[in-house]
Design a protein around this motif. Structure first.
Motif, mmCIF file in Angstrom:
data_model
loop_
_atom_site.group_PDB
_atom_site.id
_atom_site.type_symbol
_atom_site.label_atom_id
_atom_site.label_comp_id
_atom_site.label_asym_id
_atom_site.label_seq_id
_atom_site.Cartn_x
_atom_site.Cartn_y
_atom_site.Cartn_z
ATOM 1 N N SER A 6 1.364 -1.373 0.027
ATOM 2 C CA SER A 6 0.318 0.164 0.098
ATOM 3 C C SER A 6 0.615 1.272 0.265
ATOM 4 O O SER A 6 0.752 2.571 -0.067
ATOM 5 C CB SER A 6 -1.317 0.163 1.488
ATOM 6 N N GLU A 7 1.929 1.486 -0.093
ATOM 7 C CA GLU A 7 2.862 2.447 0.002
ATOM 8 C C GLU A 7 3.256 2.769 -1.404
ATOM 9 O O GLU A 7 2.903 1.629 -2.688
ATOM 10 C CB GLU A 7 4.590 2.339 0.751
ATOM 11 N N PRO A 8 3.594 3.980 -1.732
ATOM 12 C CA PRO A 8 4.447 4.580 -3.218
ATOM 13 C C PRO A 8 4.182 3.776 -3.634
ATOM 14 O O PRO A 8 4.976 3.674 -4.765
ATOM 15 C CB PRO A 8 4.299 6.399 -3.049
ATOM 16 N N VAL A 9 5.967 3.656 -2.517
ATOM 17 C CA VAL A 9 6.883 2.258 -2.935
ATOM 18 C C VAL A 9 7.101 0.939 -2.725
ATOM 19 O O VAL A 9 7.352 1.928 -1.405
ATOM 20 C CB VAL A 9 8.271 3.076 -3.721
ATOM 21 N N PRO A 10 6.889 0.246 -2.663
ATOM 22 C CA PRO A 10 6.579 -1.169 -1.711
ATOM 23 C C PRO A 10 8.326 -1.575 -1.200
ATOM 24 O O PRO A 10 8.596 -1.802 -2.592
ATOM 25 C CB PRO A 10 6.039 -2.077 -2.502
ATOM 26 N N ILE A 11 8.859 -1.035 -0.816
ATOM 27 C CA ILE A 11 10.238 -0.880 -0.536
ATOM 28 C C ILE A 11 10.522 -2.750 -0.266
ATOM 29 O O ILE A 11 11.460 -3.171 -0.664
ATOM 30 C CB ILE A 11 10.683 -0.652 0.403
ATOM 31 N N LYS A 12 9.820 -3.012 0.723
ATOM 32 C CA LYS A 12 9.801 -4.456 1.134
ATOM 33 C C LYS A 12 9.882 -5.976 -0.191
ATOM 34 O O LYS A 12 10.944 -6.660 -0.255
ATOM 35 C CB LYS A 12 9.375 -5.049 1.649
ATOM 36 N N SER A 13 9.423 -5.500 -1.104
ATOM 37 C CA SER A 13 9.538 -5.878 -2.563
ATOM 38 C C SER A 13 10.051 -5.751 -3.525
ATOM 39 O O SER A 13 10.236 -6.283 -4.660
ATOM 40 C CB SER A 13 7.609 -5.834 -3.496
ATOM 41 N N PHE A 14 11.296 -5.115 -3.536
ATOM 42 C CA PHE A 14 12.916 -4.624 -3.813
ATOM 43 C C PHE A 14 13.740 -4.871 -3.914
ATOM 44 O O PHE A 14 14.480 -5.566 -4.128
ATOM 45 C CB PHE A 14 12.727 -3.325 -3.692
ATOM 46 N N HIS A 15 13.695 -6.376 -3.007
ATOM 47 C CA HIS A 15 14.071 -6.828 -1.307
ATOM 48 C C HIS A 15 14.707 -7.793 -2.065
ATOM 49 O O HIS A 15 13.852 -9.215 -2.782
ATOM 50 C CB HIS A 15 13.665 -7.000 -0.222
ATOM 51 N N ILE A 16 16.021 -7.982 -3.081
ATOM 52 C CA ILE A 16 16.558 -9.152 -3.917
ATOM 53 C C ILE A 16 17.924 -10.051 -2.921
ATOM 54 O O ILE A 16 18.301 -9.114 -2.021
ATOM 55 C CB ILE A 16 16.790 -8.873 -5.074
ATOM 56 N N PRO A 17 17.909 -11.086 -3.902
ATOM 57 C CA PRO A 17 19.036 -11.365 -3.054
ATOM 58 C C PRO A 17 20.297 -11.666 -3.800
ATOM 59 O O PRO A 17 20.426 -11.350 -5.298
ATOM 60 C CB PRO A 17 19.357 -13.459 -2.811
ATOM 61 N N ALA A 18 21.984 -11.775 -3.357
ATOM 62 C CA ALA A 18 22.639 -11.442 -4.458
ATOM 63 C C ALA A 18 23.621 -12.105 -3.729
ATOM 64 O O ALA A 18 24.133 -11.755 -2.450
ATOM 65 C CB ALA A 18 23.333 -9.589 -4.874
ATOM 66 N N ILE A 19 25.017 -12.530 -4.545
ATOM 67 C CA ILE A 19 26.063 -13.606 -3.561
ATOM 68 C C ILE A 19 27.255 -13.285 -4.470
ATOM 69 O O ILE A 19 26.903 -13.667 -5.444
ATOM 70 C CB ILE A 19 25.687 -14.911 -3.690
ATOM 71 N N ILE A 20 28.354 -13.051 -4.370
ATOM 72 C CA ILE A 20 29.832 -13.236 -5.136
ATOM 73 C C ILE A 20 30.492 -14.043 -4.735
ATOM 74 O O ILE A 20 30.916 -14.243 -2.895
ATOM 75 C CB ILE A 20 29.871 -11.456 -4.853
ATOM 76 N N LEU A 21 30.969 -15.035 -5.176
ATOM 77 C CA LEU A 21 31.534 -16.624 -5.193
ATOM 78 C C LEU A 21 33.386 -16.262 -6.046
ATOM 79 O O LEU A 21 32.667 -15.323 -6.572
ATOM 80 C CB LEU A 21 30.856 -17.019 -5.848
ATOM 81 N N ASN A 22 34.285 -16.800 -5.238
ATOM 82 C CA ASN A 22 35.756 -16.787 -5.289
ATOM 83 C C ASN A 22 36.570 -15.645 -5.460
ATOM 84 O O ASN A 22 36.938 -15.737 -6.540
ATOM 85 C CB ASN A 22 35.389 -17.540 -7.112
ATOM 86 N N SER A 23 35.868 -14.428 -4.702
ATOM 87 C CA SER A 23 36.584 -13.155 -5.131
ATOM 88 C C SER A 23 37.588 -13.030 -3.706
ATOM 89 O O SER A 23 37.290 -14.214 -2.958
ATOM 90 C CB SER A 23 35.665 -12.083 -4.820
ATOM 91 N N ASP A 24 38.661 -12.294 -3.501
ATOM 92 C CA ASP A 24 39.291 -11.798 -2.499
ATOM 93 C C ASP A 24 38.393 -11.565 -1.088
ATOM 94 O O ASP A 24 39.717 -11.383 -0.878
ATOM 95 C CB ASP A 24 39.955 -11.115 -2.733
ATOM 96 N N MET A 25 37.451 -11.079 -1.307
ATOM 97 C CA MET A 25 36.467 -11.008 -0.429
ATOM 98 C C MET A 25 36.310 -12.017 1.138
ATOM 99 O O MET A 25 36.220 -12.291 1.940
ATOM 100 C CB MET A 25 35.393 -9.849 -0.352
ATOM 101 N N GLY A 26 36.339 -13.470 0.585
ATOM 102 C CA GLY A 26 36.160 -14.487 0.769
ATOM 103 C C GLY A 26 34.891 -14.275 0.910
ATOM 104 O O GLY A 26 33.465 -14.184 0.914
#
Length: 648
Positions: free
Chosen positions: A510-530
């Motif tokens: 019901s919000e002007p922008v339903p922010i919770k519906s923009f929440h998505i997964p993301a993972i970076i693998l094999n980087s120097d960050m571990g």
């Protein structure tokens, strides 16, 4: 019966038909969606809706009234004009009805009446027809049946409203009445006495985009979207303006870059990379329609066990937000880092088809092979044109997939896609040349067609859409199979992988922008960050900046996103939801809406949002960023320097 009544009778009948459709549809939608309506909303929707319906009638009735005038003046062609009137009235009434019948299904998917998305999908009739046949056959059948039945009824109802003859004595009087009717139509179409004609912003009153869309009728909503689609510079009109130098200064300061290199490309700046290694490969897996609400590691329903495993193995982002609700908006953010705007994605706009910035172009200039792999037809959403014009040198799509085992409305299955991706990555690795490959999945797309017997939902899993959840589970399964295989291949050790969603499967709230519906997964693998978990609030548009940093690429770019290997004084994200733009900084959100309206919200990382006072002064930042998008596109500021002057 008098001549005046007989002359106006066809027009009154046509008006009655259309007003009945508008009114009944709106009432039905309001009853269906009553939980979204406050007690005060009902009257506002009905009054505003009546104004919009009158405006719609004004446009739609101008031609019929003109035909009635010709019916009187060209007495030798009376039958012809009566047939044309009846046919025109039948066609527009049927189209109006079909738009309204299609509305509930569209709202179920997009939480708003048919709009720009409705039009954009019509550019791809084969894919849309296949989707309707396989996923919405019953709805399509009912709509067509009702539409055809309505056509027969309307034609007879309108055709027999004409009398067989009329008195020539009163023709001039009847012409006067029809001219008066035509003037009333023009006034009704304008809808107001003010200097601007009626538009959606004039009748909107709610913070809820769905409630506002109920005020419109679907024909008006689609027509208004069609009118605005040709306007690529509409942020200033929607939200207000700032001087160009103030826009540039604001976005420069908000990017936290130290030095900007040229006024020709105002945001061009160097970012010192995190990694000192070079020539590492990059693979981005863009997962179709995968929201955080399905991911167990992010507090979701837990139907992505393979993705959950990856969260334990890589650099997982717990609070990353998409910039929009369409795949092309996700591509825009992940590949170019371009901030969202109310215009269409740059993937589809004319001025960005060549020499527009992308990380593919950066890597191509560094000697990388650059490739896009897609299980469907790469021309969809103009992807092929955009990619080939902006750094990608090779396209692999459904025509190149070897021996696919399952093909859906949108292309081959994710298993077939990943099988081909493994072949392509192995070939690229054998060439001894660094490579960048973007892999875009499609199995988790309405109508959610997947191979049978591959996956099942956990016992006790509660869902409002089992078919959708099975498709999500299958997409996750295919991803897991590919990642397991990739870890055994020669290309694995020297390749950074990013797995990220383009957007959630559905945006609602019901919000002007339903922010919770923009929440998505993301993972970076094999980087120097571990392997680690990152709880910061971050945006899709931060990812390409971060990836170049992890690859050790020191290149001046125009991107505004943050390098997530570093820490900044603030956390922020931005997103576009139809005509509403949200700018979030830390726990405060400012939402810009049409007609220069603004609302303020507090937001936390548990997806809780509530109205707040403007305590952080984010309006200027929000306005500057959304206006910069239009300025950068229009002035071609979002690019790399020419290659012969590029500082490698």
């Amino acid at each position: 019966m008098t001549v005046r009544r007989s002359v106006l009778k066809p027009a009154f009948r046509l008006m009655l038909l259309m007003m009945t459709i508008f009114f009944v549809s709106r009432i039905g939608l309001m009853i269906w969606l009553h939980t979204r309506l406050e007690s005060d909303d009902w009257l506002g929707v009905l009054i505003g809706g009546f104004r919009v319906d009158l405006s719609s009638l004004g446009y739609l009735m101008s031609v019929p009234i003109f035909l009635l005038m010709m019916n009187l003046l060209c007495y030798r062609k009376t039958l012809l004009f009566q047939y044309v009137f009846s046919l025109y009235g039948t066609l527009i009434t049927t189209f109006v009805l079909i738009f309204e019948l299609a509305t509930p299904a569209f709202i179920t998917q997009y939480d708003v009446r048919p709009n720009r998305l409705f039009i954009e999908y019509l550019d791809y009739p084969d894919e849309v027809l296949s989707m309707l046949l396989h996923g919405h056959f019953l709805v399509m059948l009912i709509t067509l049946t009702v539409g055809i039945t309505n056509s027969f009824f309307c034609y007879r109802y309108l055709r027999y409203s004409f009398v067989s003859s009329h008195s020539s004595i009163r023709v001039s009087v009847d012409i006067g009445y029809l001219i008066g009717g035509l003037l009333l139509c023009l006034f009704a179409a304008r809808g107001t006495l003010s200097h601007r004609p009626i538009n959606p912003a004039l009748v909107y009153f709610s913070q809820d985009a769905l409630v506002n869309s109920l005020i419109l009728n679907s024909s008006y909503s689609v027509a208004f979207a069609l009118k605005n689609m040709g306007n690529e510079k509409n942020a200033r009109r929607l939200y207000g303006s700032l001087p160009a130098n103030e826009i540039i200064n604001t976005v420069q300061q908000a990017s936290y870059r130290k030095t900007f290199l040229t006024t020709d490309i105002p945001t061009l700046a160097l970012n010192k990379p995190f990694s000192n290694k070079t020539n590492k490969n990059l693979v981005i897996i863009l997962e179709e329609s995968l929201g955080a609400r399905f991911v167990g590691e992010l507090g979701g329903t837990g139907i992505t066990p393979e993705l959950d495993k990856l969260y334990q193995q890589g650099w997982g982002f717990d609070n990353l937000y998409a910039t929009g609700t369409r795949s092309v908006r996700g591509i825009e953010a992940v590949i170019t880092g371009f901030p969202p705007s109310p215009s269409r994605s740059v993937v589809k706009l004319s001025k960005s088809q060549h020499k527009f910035f992308s990380i593919a172009d950066v890597l191509r200039r560094r000697g990388y092979a650059t490739q896009f792999i897609y299980g469907g037809e790469s021309h969809f959403d103009n992807m092929k044109s955009f990619f080939l014009g902006n750094g990608f040198t090779d396209i692999v799509d459904s025509n190149d997939i070897e021996n696919p085992q399952f093909t859906s409305s949108w292309g081959v299955s994710d298993e077939d896609l990943f099988h081909q991706a493994d072949i392509e990555l192995s070939k690229l690795n054998d060439v001894q040349q660094p490579f960048f490959s973007l892999i875009f999945t499609s199995s988790n797309h309405d109508p959610f067609e997947i191979p049978k017997g591959k996956v099942s939902l956990p016992k006790g899993h509660r869902t409002d859409n089992e078919k959708r959840d099975l498709a999500i589970k299958y997409a996750d399964y295919a991803l897991g199979q590919f990642m397991t295989k990739a870890k055994t291949k020669a290309y694995w050790n020297n390749t950074v992988f990013l797995v990220v969603a383009d957007h959630d499967v559905r945006v609602y709230g019901s919000e002007p922008v339903p922010i919770k519906s923009f929440h998505i997964p993301a993972i970076i693998l094999n980087s120097d960050m571990g392997a680690k978990r990152d709880t910061r609030l971050v945006s899709q548009m931060d990812l390409p900046v971060t990836l170049l940093s992890l690859l050790g690429i020191e290149q001046a770019t125009p991107m505004l996103g943050f390098d997530l290997t570093k820490h900044y004084p603030v956390e922020r994200a931005m997103m576009q939801y139809y005509d509403n733009f949200a700018y979030i900084e830390n726990d405060h959100a400012t939402i810009l809406m049409p007609d220069r309206k603004v609302s303020y919200w507090s937001y936390d990382k548990k997806n809780k949002i509530q109205l707040a006072l403007d305590t952080k002064g984010l309006v200027k930042k929000a306005l500057a960023h959304v206006l910069f998008s239009n300025l950068a596109y229009s002035n071609q500021w979002y690019r790399l320097p020419n290659e012969n002057s590029d500082k490698e």
